[in-house]
Design a protein around this motif. Sequence first.
Motif, PDB file in Angstrom:
ATOM      1  N   ARG A  18       5.216   2.670  -3.304  1.00  0.00           N
ATOM      2  CA  ARG A  18       5.956   3.374  -4.364  1.00  0.00           C
ATOM      3  C   ARG A  18       7.454   3.368  -4.087  1.00  0.00           C
ATOM      4  N   ASP A  19       7.825   3.631  -2.827  1.00  0.00           N
ATOM      5  CA  ASP A  19       9.249   3.638  -2.463  1.00  0.00           C
ATOM      6  C   ASP A  19       9.879   2.265  -2.675  1.00  0.00           C
ATOM      7  N   ALA A  20       9.192   1.203  -2.244  1.00  0.00           N
ATOM      8  CA  ALA A  20       9.724  -0.156  -2.395  1.00  0.00           C
ATOM      9  C   ALA A  20       9.906  -0.499  -3.867  1.00  0.00           C
ATOM     10  N   ARG A  21       8.917  -0.166  -4.683  1.00  0.00           N
ATOM     11  CA  ARG A  21       9.023  -0.450  -6.127  1.00  0.00           C
ATOM     12  C   ARG A  21      10.178   0.315  -6.757  1.00  0.00           C
ATOM     13  N   ALA A  22      10.343   1.570  -6.382  1.00  0.00           N
ATOM     14  CA  ALA A  22      11.442   2.373  -6.941  1.00  0.00           C
ATOM     15  C   ALA A  22      12.798   1.804  -6.533  1.00  0.00           C
ATOM     16  N   LEU A  23      12.928   1.425  -5.265  1.00  0.00           N
ATOM     17  CA  LEU A  23      14.195   0.853  -4.795  1.00  0.00           C
ATOM     18  C   LEU A  23      14.491  -0.484  -5.469  1.00  0.00           C
TER      19      LEU A  23
ATOM     20  N   GLU B  83      11.944  -4.880   3.752  1.00  0.00           N
ATOM     21  CA  GLU B  83      10.614  -4.364   4.044  1.00  0.00           C
ATOM     22  C   GLU B  83      10.723  -2.908   4.468  1.00  0.00           C
ATOM     23  N   ILE B  84       9.621  -2.207   4.366  1.00  0.00           N
ATOM     24  CA  ILE B  84       9.552  -0.834   4.865  1.00  0.00           C
ATOM     25  C   ILE B  84       8.639  -0.836   6.078  1.00  0.00           C
TER      26      ILE B  84
ATOM     27  N   GLU C 261       5.517   9.482  14.720  1.00  0.00           N
ATOM     28  CA  GLU C 261       6.536  10.379  15.272  1.00  0.00           C
ATOM     29  C   GLU C 261       7.161   9.850  16.553  1.00  0.00           C
ATOM     30  N   GLU C 262       6.461   8.965  17.264  1.00  0.00           N
ATOM     31  CA  GLU C 262       7.004   8.376  18.485  1.00  0.00           C
ATOM     32  C   GLU C 262       7.876   7.160  18.189  1.00  0.00           C
ATOM     33  N   GLY C 263       7.925   6.738  16.931  1.00  0.00           N
ATOM     34  CA  GLY C 263       8.741   5.586  16.546  1.00  0.00           C
ATOM     35  C   GLY C 263       8.005   4.263  16.561  1.00  0.00           C
ATOM     36  N   ALA C 264       6.718   4.289  16.890  1.00  0.00           N
ATOM     37  CA  ALA C 264       5.940   3.044  16.900  1.00  0.00           C
ATOM     38  C   ALA C 264       5.677   2.582  15.466  1.00  0.00           C
ATOM     39  N   VAL C 265       5.880   1.305  15.212  1.00  0.00           N
ATOM     40  CA  VAL C 265       5.628   0.739  13.887  1.00  0.00           C
ATOM     41  C   VAL C 265       4.124   0.609  13.692  1.00  0.00           C
ATOM     42  N   LEU C 266       3.609   1.295  12.677  1.00  0.00           N
ATOM     43  CA  LEU C 266       2.179   1.279  12.376  1.00  0.00           C
ATOM     44  C   LEU C 266       1.833   0.261  11.304  1.00  0.00           C
ATOM     45  N   LEU C 267       2.803  -0.001  10.435  1.00  0.00           N
ATOM     46  CA  LEU C 267       2.539  -0.822   9.262  1.00  0.00           C
ATOM     47  C   LEU C 267       3.855  -1.364   8.735  1.00  0.00           C
ATOM     48  N   ILE C 268       3.852  -2.600   8.274  1.00  0.00           N
ATOM     49  CA  ILE C 268       5.030  -3.193   7.645  1.00  0.00           C
ATOM     50  C   ILE C 268       4.654  -3.562   6.219  1.00  0.00           C
ATOM     51  N   VAL C 269       5.458  -3.082   5.266  1.00  0.00           N
ATOM     52  CA  VAL C 269       5.214  -3.358   3.850  1.00  0.00           C
ATOM     53  C   VAL C 269       6.400  -4.157   3.304  1.00  0.00           C
ATOM     54  N   PRO C 270       6.258  -5.486   3.204  1.00  0.00           N
ATOM     55  CA  PRO C 270       7.326  -6.298   2.607  1.00  0.00           C
ATOM     56  C   PRO C 270       7.467  -5.973   1.113  1.00  0.00           C
ATOM     57  N   PHE C 271       8.697  -5.878   0.649  1.00  0.00           N
ATOM     58  CA  PHE C 271       8.919  -5.576  -0.762  1.00  0.00           C
ATOM     59  C   PHE C 271       8.218  -6.581  -1.660  1.00  0.00           C
ATOM     60  N   THR C 272       8.214  -7.854  -1.244  1.00  0.00           N
ATOM     61  CA  THR C 272       7.614  -8.898  -2.084  1.00  0.00           C
ATOM     62  C   THR C 272       6.117  -8.697  -2.304  1.00  0.00           C
TER      63      THR C 272
END
Length: 113
Positions: A69-74, A89-90, A95-106
């Motif tokens: 939703r955030d990517a589409r709005a941006l 990408e988002i 909370e520890e800063g570890a990347v759990l998931l990457i969502v490319p805008f495309t």
Amino acid sequence: MIVLRYLRTETAGEIFLRNCLEIYGIDSAAMGRAMPRFYFNIVSGAGTIADFEGTELATLEDARHEAVRDARALMSQAVLSGKDISAREIQVCNEEGAVLLIVPFTETIRPFE
């Protein structure tokens, strides 16, 4: 790397819940186990816009939906300004800063048919 502060706006559901808790004088910390907090950092070739506030969501799948939703709005705002930000990408982090998931805008839009 450039790091900018990214302030997410609250969703209607988050505002409603916060208002209900305030009206009835309920301490959200006293409601039991807190939900995990996810952070939505926006990454581009120019740097990262870090989400320092985060959002409490029940599951990683809920966080993925929020990132989409955030990517589409941006992207919608950028298109109206004549800009293409589809290479961004988002990164959804814990909370520890570890990347759990990457969502490319495309991957948040469907090809025109």
